[in-house]
Design an enzyme around this catalytic site. Structure first.
Site, PDB file in Angstrom:
ATOM      1  N   HIS A 101       0.859  -1.194   0.000  1.00  0.00           N
ATOM      2  CA  HIS A 101       0.000   0.000   0.000  1.00  0.00           C
ATOM      3  C   HIS A 101       0.886   1.232   0.000  1.00  0.00           C
ATOM      4  O   HIS A 101       1.712   1.407   0.889  1.00  0.00           O
ATOM      5  CB  HIS A 101      -0.910   0.010   1.231  1.00  0.00           C
ATOM      6  CG  HIS A 101      -2.091  -0.911   1.104  1.00  0.00           C
ATOM      7  ND1 HIS A 101      -3.302  -0.677   1.699  1.00  0.00           N
ATOM      8  CD2 HIS A 101      -2.239  -2.066   0.432  1.00  0.00           C
ATOM      9  CE1 HIS A 101      -4.149  -1.639   1.391  1.00  0.00           C
ATOM     10  NE2 HIS A 101      -3.519  -2.512   0.630  1.00  0.00           N
ATOM     11  N   TYR A 148      -9.162   6.089   6.949  1.00  0.00           N
ATOM     12  CA  TYR A 148      -9.290   6.497   8.353  1.00  0.00           C
ATOM     13  C   TYR A 148     -10.252   7.663   8.374  1.00  0.00           C
ATOM     14  O   TYR A 148      -9.932   8.736   7.860  1.00  0.00           O
ATOM     15  CB  TYR A 148      -7.933   6.949   8.906  1.00  0.00           C
ATOM     16  CG  TYR A 148      -6.952   5.829   9.170  1.00  0.00           C
ATOM     17  CD1 TYR A 148      -6.209   5.265   8.138  1.00  0.00           C
ATOM     18  CD2 TYR A 148      -6.753   5.356  10.460  1.00  0.00           C
ATOM     19  CE1 TYR A 148      -5.302   4.237   8.385  1.00  0.00           C
ATOM     20  CE2 TYR A 148      -5.846   4.331  10.717  1.00  0.00           C
ATOM     21  CZ  TYR A 148      -5.132   3.773   9.685  1.00  0.00           C
ATOM     22  OH  TYR A 148      -4.243   2.762   9.942  1.00  0.00           O
ATOM     23  N   PRO A 170      -4.274   1.026  18.533  1.00  0.00           N
ATOM     24  CA  PRO A 170      -3.954   0.502  17.199  1.00  0.00           C
ATOM     25  C   PRO A 170      -4.058   1.520  16.065  1.00  0.00           C
ATOM     26  O   PRO A 170      -3.742   1.183  14.925  1.00  0.00           O
ATOM     27  CB  PRO A 170      -4.985  -0.621  17.014  1.00  0.00           C
ATOM     28  CG  PRO A 170      -6.135  -0.212  17.867  1.00  0.00           C
ATOM     29  CD  PRO A 170      -5.565   0.517  19.037  1.00  0.00           C
ATOM     30  N   LYS A 198       1.150   0.559  14.895  1.00  0.00           N
ATOM     31  CA  LYS A 198       2.549   0.508  15.322  1.00  0.00           C
ATOM     32  C   LYS A 198       2.918  -0.713  16.172  1.00  0.00           C
ATOM     33  O   LYS A 198       4.090  -1.068  16.282  1.00  0.00           O
ATOM     34  CB  LYS A 198       2.878   1.773  16.149  1.00  0.00           C
ATOM     35  CG  LYS A 198       3.131   2.993  15.313  1.00  0.00           C
ATOM     36  CD  LYS A 198       4.538   2.990  14.750  1.00  0.00           C
ATOM     37  CE  LYS A 198       4.669   3.769  13.483  1.00  0.00           C
ATOM     38  NZ  LYS A 198       4.334   3.046  12.244  1.00  0.00           N
ATOM     39  N   TYR A 220       4.028   6.650   9.808  1.00  0.00           N
ATOM     40  CA  TYR A 220       3.205   5.482   9.480  1.00  0.00           C
ATOM     41  C   TYR A 220       4.045   4.408   8.788  1.00  0.00           C
ATOM     42  O   TYR A 220       3.918   3.220   9.093  1.00  0.00           O
ATOM     43  CB  TYR A 220       2.037   5.914   8.592  1.00  0.00           C
ATOM     44  CG  TYR A 220       0.904   4.910   8.525  1.00  0.00           C
ATOM     45  CD1 TYR A 220      -0.229   5.058   9.320  1.00  0.00           C
ATOM     46  CD2 TYR A 220       0.957   3.818   7.664  1.00  0.00           C
ATOM     47  CE1 TYR A 220      -1.274   4.139   9.263  1.00  0.00           C
ATOM     48  CE2 TYR A 220      -0.074   2.902   7.607  1.00  0.00           C
ATOM     49  CZ  TYR A 220      -1.189   3.062   8.402  1.00  0.00           C
ATOM     50  OH  TYR A 220      -2.217   2.145   8.348  1.00  0.00           O
TER      51      TYR A 220
HETATM   52  C1  LIG Z   1      -7.232  -5.436  16.451  1.00  0.00           C
HETATM   53  C2  LIG Z   1      -5.757  -5.129  16.477  1.00  0.00           C
HETATM   54  C3  LIG Z   1      -5.196  -4.511  15.375  1.00  0.00           C
HETATM   55  C4  LIG Z   1      -3.821  -4.233  15.381  1.00  0.00           C
HETATM   56  N1  LIG Z   1      -3.268  -3.660  14.257  1.00  0.00           N
HETATM   57  C5  LIG Z   1      -1.924  -3.490  14.209  1.00  0.00           C
HETATM   58  C6  LIG Z   1      -1.285  -3.096  12.980  1.00  0.00           C
HETATM   59  O1  LIG Z   1      -1.931  -2.878  11.941  1.00  0.00           O
HETATM   60  N2  LIG Z   1       0.069  -2.980  12.975  1.00  0.00           N
HETATM   61  C7  LIG Z   1       0.821  -3.248  14.109  1.00  0.00           C
HETATM   62  O2  LIG Z   1       2.054  -3.115  14.067  1.00  0.00           O
HETATM   63  N3  LIG Z   1       0.237  -3.647  15.265  1.00  0.00           N
HETATM   64  C8  LIG Z   1      -1.106  -3.800  15.349  1.00  0.00           C
HETATM   65  N4  LIG Z   1      -1.687  -4.302  16.476  1.00  0.00           N
HETATM   66  C9  LIG Z   1      -0.851  -4.605  17.650  1.00  0.00           C
HETATM   67  C10 LIG Z   1      -0.157  -5.968  17.546  1.00  0.00           C
HETATM   68  O3  LIG Z   1      -1.095  -6.974  17.299  1.00  0.00           O
HETATM   69  C11 LIG Z   1       0.630  -6.231  18.845  1.00  0.00           C
HETATM   70  O4  LIG Z   1       1.395  -5.093  19.146  1.00  0.00           O
HETATM   71  C12 LIG Z   1       1.555  -7.445  18.696  1.00  0.00           C
HETATM   72  O5  LIG Z   1       0.794  -8.643  18.741  1.00  0.00           O
HETATM   73  C13 LIG Z   1       2.618  -7.489  19.797  1.00  0.00           C
HETATM   74  O6  LIG Z   1       3.387  -8.654  19.646  1.00  0.00           O
HETATM   75  P1  LIG Z   1       4.054  -9.354  20.910  1.00  0.00           P
HETATM   76  O7  LIG Z   1       4.811 -10.518  20.367  1.00  0.00           O
HETATM   77  O8  LIG Z   1       4.769  -8.358  21.711  1.00  0.00           O
HETATM   78  O9  LIG Z   1       2.839  -9.834  21.835  1.00  0.00           O
HETATM   79  P2  LIG Z   1       1.638 -10.829  21.533  1.00  0.00           P
HETATM   80  O10 LIG Z   1       1.319 -10.880  20.086  1.00  0.00           O
HETATM   81  O11 LIG Z   1       0.550 -10.459  22.484  1.00  0.00           O
HETATM   82  O12 LIG Z   1       2.224 -12.262  21.921  1.00  0.00           O
HETATM   83  C14 LIG Z   1       2.415 -12.643  23.269  1.00  0.00           C
HETATM   84  C15 LIG Z   1       2.336 -14.154  23.359  1.00  0.00           C
HETATM   85  O13 LIG Z   1       2.636 -14.518  24.718  1.00  0.00           O
HETATM   86  C16 LIG Z   1       1.786 -15.562  25.118  1.00  0.00           C
HETATM   87  N5  LIG Z   1       1.698 -15.519  26.583  1.00  0.00           N
HETATM   88  C17 LIG Z   1       1.081 -14.597  27.358  1.00  0.00           C
HETATM   89  N6  LIG Z   1       1.243 -14.891  28.662  1.00  0.00           N
HETATM   90  C18 LIG Z   1       1.982 -16.014  28.713  1.00  0.00           C
HETATM   91  C19 LIG Z   1       2.488 -16.816  29.772  1.00  0.00           C
HETATM   92  N7  LIG Z   1       2.248 -16.510  31.072  1.00  0.00           N
HETATM   93  N8  LIG Z   1       3.213 -17.926  29.473  1.00  0.00           N
HETATM   94  C20 LIG Z   1       3.448 -18.243  28.168  1.00  0.00           C
HETATM   95  N9  LIG Z   1       2.992 -17.534  27.125  1.00  0.00           N
HETATM   96  C21 LIG Z   1       2.272 -16.432  27.393  1.00  0.00           C
HETATM   97  C22 LIG Z   1       0.461 -15.267  24.409  1.00  0.00           C
HETATM   98  O14 LIG Z   1      -0.307 -16.450  24.266  1.00  0.00           O
HETATM   99  C23 LIG Z   1       0.943 -14.717  23.071  1.00  0.00           C
HETATM  100  O15 LIG Z   1       1.010 -15.707  22.054  1.00  0.00           O
HETATM  101  C24 LIG Z   1      -3.042  -4.575  16.516  1.00  0.00           C
HETATM  102  C25 LIG Z   1      -3.623  -5.191  17.624  1.00  0.00           C
HETATM  103  C26 LIG Z   1      -4.970  -5.470  17.616  1.00  0.00           C
HETATM  104  C27 LIG Z   1      -5.569  -6.181  18.810  1.00  0.00           C
END
Ligand SMILES: Cc1cc2nc3c(=O)[nH]c(=O)nc-3n(C[C@H](O)[C@H](O)[C@H](O)COP(=O)(O)OP(=O)(O)OC[C@H]3O[C@@H](n4cnc5c(N)ncnc54)[C@H](O)[C@@H]3O)c2cc1C
Length: 398
Positions: free
Chosen positions: A78, A206, A295, A299, A387
């Site tokens: 995009h 948006y 969101p 980011k 962005y």
């Molecule tokens: C609707 C929505 C839209 C979004 N859109 C965007 C976007 O367009 N672009 C963008 O960059 N970000 C976006 N985000 C944010 C993005 O999804 C998160 O920032 C991202 O998932 C963070 O990754 P992470 O690996 O830090 O954590 P997570 O993806 O939350 O992964 C953490 C993992 O840890 C595991 N876990 C938790 N507790 C424990 C435990 N005690 N023991 C073992 N495992 C555990 C969980 O099961 C999970 O699999 C969006 C989020 C949402 C909800």
């Protein structure tokens, strides 16, 4: 026989989200062993719908390190977004303003690719294994967990990384039991839907409207993702499909939407958070465990990947040369980007959403702010730079 089982590794990673899996991938490429645990099943991880927008450097890292080839073949590039307000759309042309694009490729597809790549490399990934506590006694660090059979498991490691998302248990080993940090709550949430329909627009829209915010986004040729601002306590099942479509249409009017059956709905609460500390001794925090953003700026996942780039380099120096200097500077090294992303996510959120207590002055000021952005090249360029993402230093990792 049931009992406490144990394992030993160089780096124990709690959480198989984008942060944890990408870190194990970069460590594996440098010959550093890790164990990744996640409390969920592989199927749940690979099917939960979340982020969709990847910055250009996130895509470069995924594709050039062999973590995902599908991001380029199946993802959609995009080159801009549309900002809509007062019934008119204004395109922010990322390519013309910055020479960079973003990619639409769902987070669960990134996770599917990363899990396949890690398992093909012989990575130890333990699903349905839940961390209960992380300890650091100065000589080694430990993850105390419960395995898939419900039995206690202790993983001893030279270093532990908390990548367990916003409800982290690992965080306490760094910030203390209160999980201290800097917070902001918002008085609204997003009602997200997935529907079976062709795309209503070629790029994300948006939209700021008197009824509240809406985001028209895409997933594939046949499935679309759309959001509308709602009360954080809304029950997503309480609205009929007709109500959802009418609300979306009112918020992007006169832009037409192509309707289709809605097959998934959820409510996503908003929060801004940065932990008071991101590393201590033999433990560091990455991704949503260290910070969360609303969101609106797309980011969260990109910021998680940016942390991992810095931490992977620091762990390489530590494991290969016993050099702690990059671990010591991990927190200041990532915080500048974290706070820039916090600001951008907050700025987009407050500019586009309607707060319940907004006065007529607030509403007109908001339209003035949007007009200032779209009518100024400097305004459009700031939005485009933030962005598409501030460049990552990937050279030593590729
Ligand atoms: C609707 C929505 C839209 C979004 N859109 C965007 C976007 O367009 N672009 C963008 O960059 N970000 C976006 N985000 C944010 C993005 O999804 C998160 O920032 C991202 O998932 C963070 O990754 P992470 O690996 O830090 O954590 P997570 O993806 O939350 O992964 C953490 C993992 O840890 C595991 N876990 C938790 N507790 C424990 C435990 N005690 N023991 C073992 N495992 C555990 C969980 O099961 C999970 O699999 C969006 C989020 C949402 C909800």
């Amino acid at each position: 026989m049931p009992g406490v089982s144990s394992a030993r590794t160089q780096v124990a990673i709690v959480g198989a989200g984008p942060a944890g899996l990408m870190l194990s991938h970069l460590l594996g490429a440098a010959g550093i062993e890790s164990i990744v645990i996640d409390k969920r099943t592989r199927e749940a991880i690979q099917t939960t719908v979340r982020a969709g927008i990847l910055e250009a450097d996130t895509v470069r890292l995924l594709s050039q390190t062999g973590a995902s080839s599908r991001v380029l073949s199946d993802g959609q590039r995009h080159d801009g977004i549309e900002l809509r307000f007062a019934g008119t759309g204004h395109r922010i042309d990322f390519m013309a303003l910055t020479g960079r694009s973003v990619w639409l490729y769902p987070q669960h597809e990134v996770l599917r690719d990363l899990i396949a790549a890690r398992l093909a490399d012989g990575q130890e990934l333990r699903f349905e294994t839940e961390a209960v506590r992380v300890e650091d006694d100065g000589a080694v660090a430990r993850v105390l967990a419960t395995d898939a059979d419900g039995e206690p498991l202790t993983i001893t490691a030279d270093f532990v990384v908390g990548a367990d998302g916003s409800r982290s248990v690992a965080r306490r080993a760094v910030t203390g039991p209160a999980g201290e940090g800097y917070f902001r709550e918002y008085p609204f949430a997003w009602f997200g839907i997935l529907c079976e329909a062709p795309a209503s627009a070629p790029e994300l829209i948006y939209s700021n409207s008197p009824e509240g915010f809406a985001l028209i986004s895409q997933r594939s040729a046949t499935v679309q993702r759309m959001y509308l601002q709602c009360d954080p306590d809304l029950d997503p099942q309480s609205w009929s499909e007709e109500q959802i479509w009418e609300a979306l249409e009112a918020r992007v009017a006169p832009h037409p939407l192509i309707r289709g059956p809605i097959f998934q709905r959820d409510v996503l609460r908003f929060r801004s958070y940065v932990a008071s500390s991101l590393s201590s001794g033999r433990v560091a925090l990455v991704g949503d465990c260290a910070h969360t953003v609303p969101p609106t700026g797309a980011k969260g996942m990109n910021l998680a990947i940016a942390d991992v780039v810095v931490l992977a380099r620091a762990l390489r120096a530590l494991m290969r040369k016993r050099d702690r200097s990059l671990i010591e500077s991990y927190e200041p090294d990532v915080l500048e980007r974290v706070w820039k992303a916090q600001h951008f996510s907050w700025w987009m959120t407050q500019m586009l959403h309607l707060t319940p207590e907004a006065s007529e002055f607030d509403r007109r000021r908001q339209l003035g702010e949007l007009q200032s952005v779209v009518s100024s090249e400097a305004g459009r360029r700031y939005l485009a730079e933030a962005y598409t993402g501030w460049p990552l230093d990937l050279e030593s990792l590729l």
